[in-house]
Design a protein around this motif. Structure first.
Motif, PDB file in Angstrom:
ATOM      1  N   SER A   1      32.826  91.110  31.433  1.00 33.42           N
ATOM      2  CA  SER A   1      33.258  90.055  30.513  1.00 33.42           C
ATOM      3  C   SER A   1      33.935  88.883  31.209  1.00 33.42           C
ATOM      4  CB  SER A   1      34.187  90.639  29.456  1.00 33.42           C
ATOM      5  OG  SER A   1      35.271  91.271  30.076  1.00 33.42           O
ATOM      6  N   TRP A   2      34.444  89.093  32.436  1.00 33.45           N
ATOM      7  CA  TRP A   2      35.181  87.986  33.060  1.00 33.45           C
ATOM      8  C   TRP A   2      34.280  86.866  33.568  1.00 33.45           C
ATOM      9  CZ3 TRP A   2      34.462  86.372  38.032  1.00 33.45           C
ATOM     10  CH2 TRP A   2      33.936  87.266  38.958  1.00 33.45           C
ATOM     11  N   LEU A   3      33.013  87.172  33.904  1.00 32.77           N
ATOM     12  CA  LEU A   3      32.177  86.140  34.538  1.00 32.77           C
ATOM     13  C   LEU A   3      31.852  84.968  33.600  1.00 32.77           C
ATOM     14  CD1 LEU A   3      30.764  85.252  37.103  1.00 32.77           C
ATOM     15  CD2 LEU A   3      28.780  86.562  36.439  1.00 32.77           C
ATOM     16  N   PRO A   4      31.385  85.212  32.352  1.00 28.38           N
ATOM     17  CA  PRO A   4      31.187  84.060  31.456  1.00 28.38           C
ATOM     18  C   PRO A   4      32.512  83.371  31.094  1.00 28.38           C
ATOM     19  CG  PRO A   4      29.955  85.951  30.673  1.00 28.38           C
ATOM     20  CD  PRO A   4      30.862  86.443  31.739  1.00 28.38           C
ATOM     21  N   ALA A   5      33.610  84.148  31.026  1.00 33.05           N
ATOM     22  CA  ALA A   5      34.910  83.543  30.700  1.00 33.05           C
ATOM     23  C   ALA A   5      35.359  82.593  31.806  1.00 33.05           C
ATOM     24  CB  ALA A   5      35.951  84.638  30.493  1.00 33.05           C
ATOM     25  N   ALA A   6      34.992  82.907  33.060  1.00 30.91           N
ATOM     26  CA  ALA A   6      35.420  82.080  34.193  1.00 30.91           C
ATOM     27  C   ALA A   6      34.726  80.721  34.225  1.00 30.91           C
ATOM     28  CB  ALA A   6      35.163  82.826  35.498  1.00 30.91           C
ATOM     29  N   MET A   7      33.827  80.474  33.274  1.00 30.65           N
ATOM     30  CA  MET A   7      33.175  79.160  33.187  1.00 30.65           C
ATOM     31  C   MET A   7      34.141  78.064  32.735  1.00 30.65           C
ATOM     32  SD  MET A   7      30.142  79.316  34.222  1.00 30.65           S
ATOM     33  CE  MET A   7      30.585  80.548  35.388  1.00 30.65           C
ATOM     34  N   ALA A   8      35.400  78.446  32.440  1.00 30.98           N
ATOM     35  CA  ALA A   8      36.418  77.449  32.100  1.00 30.98           C
ATOM     36  C   ALA A   8      36.774  76.605  33.332  1.00 30.98           C
ATOM     37  CB  ALA A   8      37.660  78.140  31.565  1.00 30.98           C
ATOM     38  N   ALA A   9      36.368  77.054  34.510  1.00 34.27           N
ATOM     39  CA  ALA A   9      36.646  76.312  35.749  1.00 34.27           C
ATOM     40  C   ALA A   9      35.797  75.038  35.806  1.00 34.27           C
ATOM     41  CB  ALA A   9      36.330  77.201  36.947  1.00 34.27           C
ATOM     42  N   PRO A  10      36.195  74.059  36.653  1.00 33.14           N
ATOM     43  CA  PRO A  10      35.344  72.871  36.843  1.00 33.14           C
ATOM     44  C   PRO A  10      33.959  73.270  37.353  1.00 33.14           C
ATOM     45  CG  PRO A  10      37.493  72.540  37.853  1.00 33.14           C
ATOM     46  CD  PRO A  10      37.452  73.958  37.411  1.00 33.14           C
ATOM     47  N   THR A  11      32.943  72.478  37.014  1.00 38.87           N
ATOM     48  CA  THR A  11      31.555  72.847  37.358  1.00 38.87           C
ATOM     49  C   THR A  11      31.306  73.007  38.867  1.00 38.87           C
ATOM     50  OG1 THR A  11      30.913  71.658  35.392  1.00 38.87           O
ATOM     51  CG2 THR A  11      29.145  72.332  36.833  1.00 38.87           C
ATOM     52  N   PRO A  12      31.892  72.153  39.754  1.00 38.97           N
ATOM     53  CA  PRO A  12      31.679  72.406  41.192  1.00 38.97           C
ATOM     54  C   PRO A  12      32.181  73.789  41.614  1.00 38.97           C
ATOM     55  CG  PRO A  12      32.631  70.236  40.870  1.00 38.97           C
ATOM     56  CD  PRO A  12      32.633  70.898  39.534  1.00 38.97           C
ATOM     57  N   VAL A  13      33.254  74.239  40.995  1.00 39.66           N
ATOM     58  CA  VAL A  13      33.773  75.584  41.294  1.00 39.66           C
ATOM     59  C   VAL A  13      32.758  76.636  40.863  1.00 39.66           C
ATOM     60  CG1 VAL A  13      35.574  77.250  40.709  1.00 39.66           C
ATOM     61  CG2 VAL A  13      36.168  74.879  41.119  1.00 39.66           C
ATOM     62  N   SER A  14      32.189  76.433  39.666  1.00 38.68           N
ATOM     63  CA  SER A  14      31.170  77.384  39.189  1.00 38.68           C
ATOM     64  C   SER A  14      29.990  77.418  40.158  1.00 38.68           C
ATOM     65  CB  SER A  14      30.683  76.983  37.800  1.00 38.68           C
ATOM     66  OG  SER A  14      31.758  76.901  36.912  1.00 38.68           O
ATOM     67  N   ALA A  15      29.614  76.236  40.668  1.00 37.12           N
ATOM     68  CA  ALA A  15      28.470  76.173  41.588  1.00 37.12           C
ATOM     69  C   ALA A  15      28.746  76.940  42.866  1.00 37.12           C
ATOM     70  CB  ALA A  15      28.152  74.709  41.915  1.00 37.12           C
ATOM     71  N   LEU A  16      29.979  76.886  43.343  1.00 41.26           N
ATOM     72  CA  LEU A  16      30.308  77.560  44.604  1.00 41.26           C
ATOM     73  C   LEU A  16      30.700  79.017  44.373  1.00 41.26           C
ATOM     74  CD1 LEU A  16      30.939  77.351  47.669  1.00 41.26           C
ATOM     75  CD2 LEU A  16      33.247  76.719  47.044  1.00 41.26           C
ATOM     76  N   VAL A  17      31.641  79.217  43.434  1.00 42.39           N
ATOM     77  CA  VAL A  17      32.260  80.530  43.256  1.00 42.39           C
ATOM     78  C   VAL A  17      31.319  81.498  42.563  1.00 42.39           C
ATOM     79  CG1 VAL A  17      34.173  81.720  42.129  1.00 42.39           C
ATOM     80  CG2 VAL A  17      34.544  79.518  43.209  1.00 42.39           C
ATOM     81  N   HIS A  18      30.635  81.032  41.518  1.00 39.09           N
ATOM     82  CA  HIS A  18      29.847  81.949  40.699  1.00 39.09           C
ATOM     83  C   HIS A  18      28.380  81.941  41.067  1.00 39.09           C
ATOM     84  CE1 HIS A  18      33.470  80.869  38.222  1.00 39.09           C
ATOM     85  NE2 HIS A  18      33.644  82.125  38.553  1.00 39.09           N
ATOM     86  N   SER A  19      28.075  81.428  42.274  1.00 41.40           N
ATOM     87  CA  SER A  19      26.685  81.535  42.723  1.00 41.40           C
ATOM     88  C   SER A  19      26.627  82.217  44.083  1.00 41.40           C
ATOM     89  CB  SER A  19      26.050  80.146  42.803  1.00 41.40           C
ATOM     90  OG  SER A  19      26.701  79.382  43.793  1.00 41.40           O
ATOM     91  N   SER A  20      27.452  81.729  45.041  1.00 39.16           N
ATOM     92  CA  SER A  20      27.232  82.200  46.408  1.00 39.16           C
ATOM     93  C   SER A  20      28.416  82.930  47.021  1.00 39.16           C
ATOM     94  CB  SER A  20      26.894  81.001  47.293  1.00 39.16           C
ATOM     95  OG  SER A  20      27.951  80.064  47.231  1.00 39.16           O
ATOM     96  N   THR A  21      29.602  82.865  46.404  1.00 39.08           N
ATOM     97  CA  THR A  21      30.751  83.446  47.119  1.00 39.08           C
ATOM     98  C   THR A  21      31.403  84.602  46.369  1.00 39.08           C
ATOM     99  OG1 THR A  21      32.013  81.584  46.279  1.00 39.08           O
ATOM    100  CG2 THR A  21      31.330  81.446  48.531  1.00 39.08           C
ATOM    101  N   LEU A  22      32.272  84.296  45.407  1.00 37.76           N
ATOM    102  CA  LEU A  22      33.079  85.350  44.781  1.00 37.76           C
ATOM    103  C   LEU A  22      32.237  86.505  44.256  1.00 37.76           C
ATOM    104  CD1 LEU A  22      36.038  86.074  43.719  1.00 37.76           C
ATOM    105  CD2 LEU A  22      35.239  85.213  41.553  1.00 37.76           C
ATOM    106  N   VAL A  23      31.221  86.193  43.447  1.00 33.54           N
ATOM    107  CA  VAL A  23      30.457  87.269  42.808  1.00 33.54           C
ATOM    108  C   VAL A  23      29.549  88.006  43.786  1.00 33.54           C
ATOM    109  CG1 VAL A  23      30.512  86.364  40.459  1.00 33.54           C
ATOM    110  CG2 VAL A  23      28.760  85.561  42.017  1.00 33.54           C
ATOM    111  N   THR A  24      29.211  87.333  44.888  1.00 34.81           N
ATOM    112  CA  THR A  24      28.346  88.029  45.859  1.00 34.81           C
ATOM    113  C   THR A  24      29.156  88.808  46.889  1.00 34.81           C
ATOM    114  OG1 THR A  24      28.248  85.990  47.143  1.00 34.81           O
ATOM    115  CG2 THR A  24      26.430  86.408  45.647  1.00 34.81           C
ATOM    116  N   ALA A  25      30.502  88.660  46.862  1.00 29.00           N
ATOM    117  CA  ALA A  25      31.343  89.406  47.812  1.00 29.00           C
ATOM    118  C   ALA A  25      31.161  90.912  47.627  1.00 29.00           C
ATOM    119  CB  ALA A  25      32.804  89.015  47.629  1.00 29.00           C
TER     120      ALA A  25
END
Length: 573
Positions: free
Chosen positions: A199-223
């Motif tokens: 449930s946290w991943l769609p909720a984290a979309m409250a972040a700015p879009t560049p953050v979503s592009a970096l964090v929720h594509s290639s870094t945090l979730v792929t760790a």
């Protein structure tokens, strides 16, 4: 600061990429031990592992980070504190790099917790109640994984050091290593948002879009996926792998279904990320770690591009994210729409784009493997759902007329954002073929019957057609999902997972706390106990005060009695 960060990161990325080629072609690995402190017999050693995998992943993370920072120069131009934002992103990248090159659980924990902390700061960057709630859900979900990680570190005390890489092969059948594997898997599942921590991943979309592009594509979730790639020896042929296959398959299916019911542009892309993470985890649990890594890299490219295009569209739509208000963007924003469509097709697995090489190979390997019918169904049905929501998204946003208002200020002239997107556009087209030639120098020849070979293509075409049909609404159209309101509500809200992981956890403890407070803290025991004693003493003191004030004889008599009492007390002892 944006320009300097961009130039530094892109140059380091290119150098890491060329190093990874050298390491890959020569089958070369560097294990670096740096003695930080040596005091008498105590030495604190920092270890780093440089092999083709860590260098290639770092080069991709830095490439995406550099382009995202360049893109932020325009996207965040209205922000007074843009330098603070860039610093947070750079701290994030630094934490990720520490995690990638560490063969040691302690130094991985530094990077791991750094990712969690900085991601919390980035999610609450736009300060409002929704962001705070999303940030808290993100942080607390990841804390579960952090606790599992700390327990794994404690279990590693059974061995000589925390360099897990030495013990994986030799100790893989021992009970201790199985427990460590289970804890690491739990940590990876929270970081990569697998069921039941989705449930946290769609909720984290409250972040700015560049953050979503970096964090929720290639870094945090792929760790989490990367960590399990390093621990992949513990998964194959064990119950851990079977459990992970089931949970990640269900995550893939659940996210694909949810995205078909969602109307928030960023949440659709977040759910598609969740679906792809499920795909990586499930192929990894079957033992094909190179394929999981391959898909991790190609997915990072086109998903970052997809988020960037979404950011440009949201900017032009005056910060509206509802896809029902979009339409006709292909006419008004041709370059952004072109990038968006390429990224979407790469996500669907369109032949010869980045996603095709990894996704098609994964599905063919699955067809070739010894696997049960349920998992097979989850793989292919989820692929069909991916194409379905992608075509639905394109239908709503690109075709028809703008549904927003009579006056539109759409323009495609954010040149800095477009230049940032064009870098990833090239990689989304050529990245897959390039990586497949690098990672698999000898080509896989997968011999399957023609119906299995064509099944992937068939599922994709059927998914695309369905995506068009469920979106194609006309005047006096009877809405099918409203007809089945309860089931569509269930599928659209990620199988009620956001409610279960918030209200579901805090509801009963809060009720219990309320009743405890009512019956103990503000109840009879407090009234007759502490508070009652205090009130009686106050009354007694007041009574004595009145007596002393009004009668001198009683005061003096009590004074004499008190002295006699003290005197007799001392005589006794």
């Amino acid at each position: 600061m944006c320009s300097i960060s961009f130039l530094v990161l892109i140059s380091i990325s290119i150098s890491f990429f060329s190093s990874s080629l050298f390491f890959l072609l020569n089958d070369y690995t560097i294990f670096l031990e740096w003695e930080v402190v040596s005091l008498n017999s105590v030495s604190i050693v920092m270890t780093f592992l440089f092999d083709w995998m860590s260098l290639l992943f770092m080069s991709f993370v830095l490439l995406i980070a550099s382009l995202v920072i360049y893109y932020s120069k325009e996207y965040m131009s209205g922000d007074v504190n843009i330098n603070r934002f860039i610093m947070l992103v750079l701290m994030f990248v630094l934490s990720m790099m520490l995690l990638i090159i560490s063969p040691n659980l302690i130094s991985i924990l530094l990077g791991w917790d750094g990712l969690g902390l900085v991601s919390y700061c980035l999610v609450i960057y736009f300060q409002n109640v929704k962001s705070y709630n999303a940030g808290m859900l993100t942080a607390l979900s990841n804390r579960i994984g952090d606790v599992a990680f700390l327990l794994a570190i404690a279990w590693m005390l059974n061995y000589g050091s925390w360099n897990y890489i030495f013990y994986l092969e030799s100790m893989k059948n021992s009970l201790e290593m199985e427990i460590i594997g289970a804890l690491i898997m739990l940590a990876a599942m929270t970081k990569s948002a697998q069921i039941p921590f989705s449930s946290w991943l769609p909720a984290a979309m409250a972040a700015p879009t560049p953050v979503s592009a970096l964090v929720h594509s290639s870094t945090l979730v792929t760790a989490g996926v990367y960590l399990l790639i390093r621990f992949n020896i513990l998964l194959s042929g064990s119950w851990l792998g079977d459990l992970l296959l089931l949970l990640s398959g269900l995550t893939m299916f659940m996210a694909g279904l949810g995205a078909n019911f969602e109307f928030d542009l960023k949440k659709i892309i977040a759910l598609s990320t969740l679906s792809q993470l499920g795909l990586m985890m499930s192929i990894l649990s079957m033992g094909f770690y190179k394929l999981a890594f391959f898909h991790l890299l190609t997915h990072a490219l086109f998903k970052a591009l997809l988020f960037m295009c979404a950011g440009a569209i949201i900017h032009n739509m005056n910060n509206s994210q509802d896809i029902r208000l979009m339409g006709g963007l292909g006419v008004y924003m041709p370059l952004t729409s072109g990038c968006f469509n390429v990224a979407n097709l790469a996500l669907c697995g369109m032949p010869f784009l980045a996603g095709f090489y990894s996704k098609d190979m994964i599905l063919e390997i699955v067809s070739l493997s010894y696997i049960n019918m349920f998992s097979f169904f989850l793989y292919f049905f989820s692929t069909g759902l991916t194409v379905c929501y992608s075509f639905r998204l394109v239908y709503y946003s690109m075709t028809g007329e703008l549904n927003c208002g009579s006056l539109n200020m759409l323009s495609d002239e954010g040149w800095i954002m477009l230049r940032g997107m064009s870098g990833l556009l090239v990689m989304s087209i050529f990245g897959g073929s390039m990586l497949s030639w690098l990672i698999f120098p000898t080509p896989y020849v997968i011999c399957l019957p023609s119906y299995l070979k064509l099944l992937t293509l068939f599922v994709c075409i059927v998914g695309g057609v369905l995506g068009y049909l469920i979106s194609n609404v006309s005047l006096f159209y009877f809405n099918k999902s409203l007809n089945n309101y309860l089931s569509s509500y269930f599928f659209g809200s990620m199988w009620f997972m956001p409610y279960i992981s918030t209200y579901g956890i805090i509801n009963y403890p809060l009720i219990l706390g309320g009743s405890v407070c009512k019956s103990f803290d503000q109840g009879w025991s407090e009234f007759l106990g502490g508070q009652n004693l205090y009130n009686e003493l106050v009354k007694y003191s007041q009574h004595m005060f009145i007596m002393h004030n009004n009668n001198l004889k009683i005061y003096l008599l009590l004074f004499v009695l008190w002295i006699i009492f003290l005197f007799s007390f001392f005589l006794m002892f």
